[in-house]
Design a protein around this motif. Structure first.
Motif, mmCIF file in Angstrom:
data_model
loop_
_atom_site.group_PDB
_atom_site.id
_atom_site.type_symbol
_atom_site.label_atom_id
_atom_site.label_comp_id
_atom_site.label_asym_id
_atom_site.label_seq_id
_atom_site.Cartn_x
_atom_site.Cartn_y
_atom_site.Cartn_z
ATOM 1 N N VAL A 1 0.834 -1.202 0.000
ATOM 2 C CA VAL A 1 0.000 0.000 0.000
ATOM 3 C C VAL A 1 0.874 1.260 0.000
ATOM 4 N N LEU A 2 1.783 1.363 0.948
ATOM 5 C CA LEU A 2 2.687 2.511 1.022
ATOM 6 C C LEU A 2 4.115 2.149 0.621
ATOM 7 N N LEU A 3 4.420 0.880 0.680
ATOM 8 C CA LEU A 3 5.703 0.369 0.210
ATOM 9 C C LEU A 3 5.414 -0.668 -0.865
ATOM 10 N N ARG A 4 6.205 -0.641 -1.922
ATOM 11 C CA ARG A 4 6.003 -1.644 -2.973
ATOM 12 C C ARG A 4 7.220 -2.553 -3.066
ATOM 13 N N ARG A 5 6.946 -3.748 -3.513
ATOM 14 C CA ARG A 5 8.003 -4.742 -3.642
ATOM 15 C C ARG A 5 8.903 -4.377 -4.808
ATOM 16 N N ARG A 6 10.210 -4.421 -4.559
ATOM 17 C CA ARG A 6 11.157 -4.127 -5.637
ATOM 18 C C ARG A 6 11.044 -5.164 -6.739
ATOM 19 N N HIS A 7 10.845 -6.421 -6.339
ATOM 20 C CA HIS A 7 10.668 -7.522 -7.284
ATOM 21 C C HIS A 7 9.544 -8.383 -6.737
ATOM 22 N N LEU A 8 8.539 -8.620 -7.545
ATOM 23 C CA LEU A 8 7.443 -9.467 -7.085
ATOM 24 C C LEU A 8 8.001 -10.817 -6.671
ATOM 25 N N GLY A 9 7.528 -11.335 -5.577
ATOM 26 C CA GLY A 9 7.991 -12.609 -5.057
ATOM 27 C C GLY A 9 9.005 -12.460 -3.935
ATOM 28 N N GLU B 1 10.493 -0.752 -1.544
ATOM 29 C CA GLU B 1 10.866 0.636 -1.791
ATOM 30 C C GLU B 1 9.623 1.484 -1.540
ATOM 31 N N LEU B 2 9.824 2.772 -1.419
ATOM 32 C CA LEU B 2 8.685 3.668 -1.198
ATOM 33 C C LEU B 2 7.776 3.640 -2.420
ATOM 34 N N ALA B 3 6.489 3.553 -2.178
ATOM 35 C CA ALA B 3 5.526 3.600 -3.276
ATOM 36 C C ALA B 3 5.484 5.013 -3.841
ATOM 37 N N PRO B 4 5.211 5.135 -5.135
ATOM 38 C CA PRO B 4 5.023 6.478 -5.683
ATOM 39 C C PRO B 4 3.921 7.201 -4.916
ATOM 40 N N HIS B 5 4.166 8.437 -4.571
ATOM 41 C CA HIS B 5 3.196 9.312 -3.905
ATOM 42 C C HIS B 5 2.946 8.945 -2.441
ATOM 43 N N CYS B 6 3.793 8.103 -1.863
ATOM 44 C CA CYS B 6 3.620 7.655 -0.477
ATOM 45 C C CYS B 6 3.581 8.831 0.496
ATOM 46 N N LEU B 7 4.608 9.652 0.486
ATOM 47 C CA LEU B 7 4.671 10.765 1.435
ATOM 48 C C LEU B 7 3.529 11.749 1.210
ATOM 49 N N GLU B 8 3.236 12.047 -0.034
ATOM 50 C CA GLU B 8 2.146 12.980 -0.337
ATOM 51 C C GLU B 8 0.816 12.446 0.173
ATOM 52 N N PHE B 9 0.603 11.137 0.041
ATOM 53 C CA PHE B 9 -0.636 10.547 0.539
ATOM 54 C C PHE B 9 -0.715 10.673 2.056
ATOM 55 N N LEU B 10 0.377 10.358 2.748
ATOM 56 C CA LEU B 10 0.378 10.480 4.208
ATOM 57 C C LEU B 10 0.146 11.924 4.639
#
Length: 176
Positions: free
Chosen positions: A19-27, A33-42
């Motif tokens: 949701v706020l962090l995304r997996r660098r590589h699925l699996g 890593e930080l999700a795009p727009h994470c800080l702005e959303f918070l």
């Protein structure tokens, strides 16, 4: 921190991974890593909701897991903008995330992978409309979509919200 804000704000339960962090590589289990727009959303959400982490990273009520996750994902936590992480309290639960939610309360929940039990609980309490299912692993703009959904439901936010994030950030931090 809640004494600075009206108690009538809805509660927003936030999952972290996916949701706020995304997996660098699925699996990969812990390559985030930080999700795009994470800080702005918070920064947008914190003045509008009583935000709570609803994540296995801090389900026992301690924030060290959530803060460590953001730090390891690359959040420059020494940057004053990242003090927003201190404004989110952990929600305590043991087996099912729904243990932390009062079904009669005014709540929203953002998660990337709610369990079948969680969905059944929401359905049993007629609250399935309060789950916003997004995945930043699959959609880089997922946090924008979540925010748009809130804006569609709440045409107007209370007037006091403008400019309140700075006051919240600068308020004394509670001992955890």
């Amino acid at each position: 921190m809640n004494e600075v804000r009206p108690i009538t704000l809805p509660c927003l339960f936030l999952d972290i991974d996916g949701v706020l962090l995304r997996r660098r590589h699925l699996g990969m289990f812990d390559g985030f890593e930080l999700a795009p727009h994470c800080l702005e959303f918070l920064e947008w959400a914190i003045p509008r909701f009583r935000c709570r982490w609803l994540s296995a990273r801090c389900r026992k009520g301690f924030l060290d897991g959530s803060h460590r996750a953001f730090r390891q994902a690359g959040a420059p936590v020494s940057d004053p903008r990242w003090k927003v992480l201190h404004l989110v309290d952990p929600a305590v639960w043991s087996i099912d995330k729904t243990e932390a939610i009062d079904p009669a309360s005014d709540f929203w929940w953002i998660d990337d992978n709610p369990s079948d039990h969680d969905r059944q609980w929401l359905l049993a309490h007629h609250r399935q409309d309060r789950l916003i299912e997004i995945s930043v692993d699959r959609d880089a703009d997922a946090l924008h979509h979540a925010r748009s959904r809130f804006l569609a439901v709440h045409d107007e936010w209370p007037e006091w919200i403008g400019g309140s994030l700075t006051a919240l950030i600068n308020a004394p931090v509670r001992n955890q």
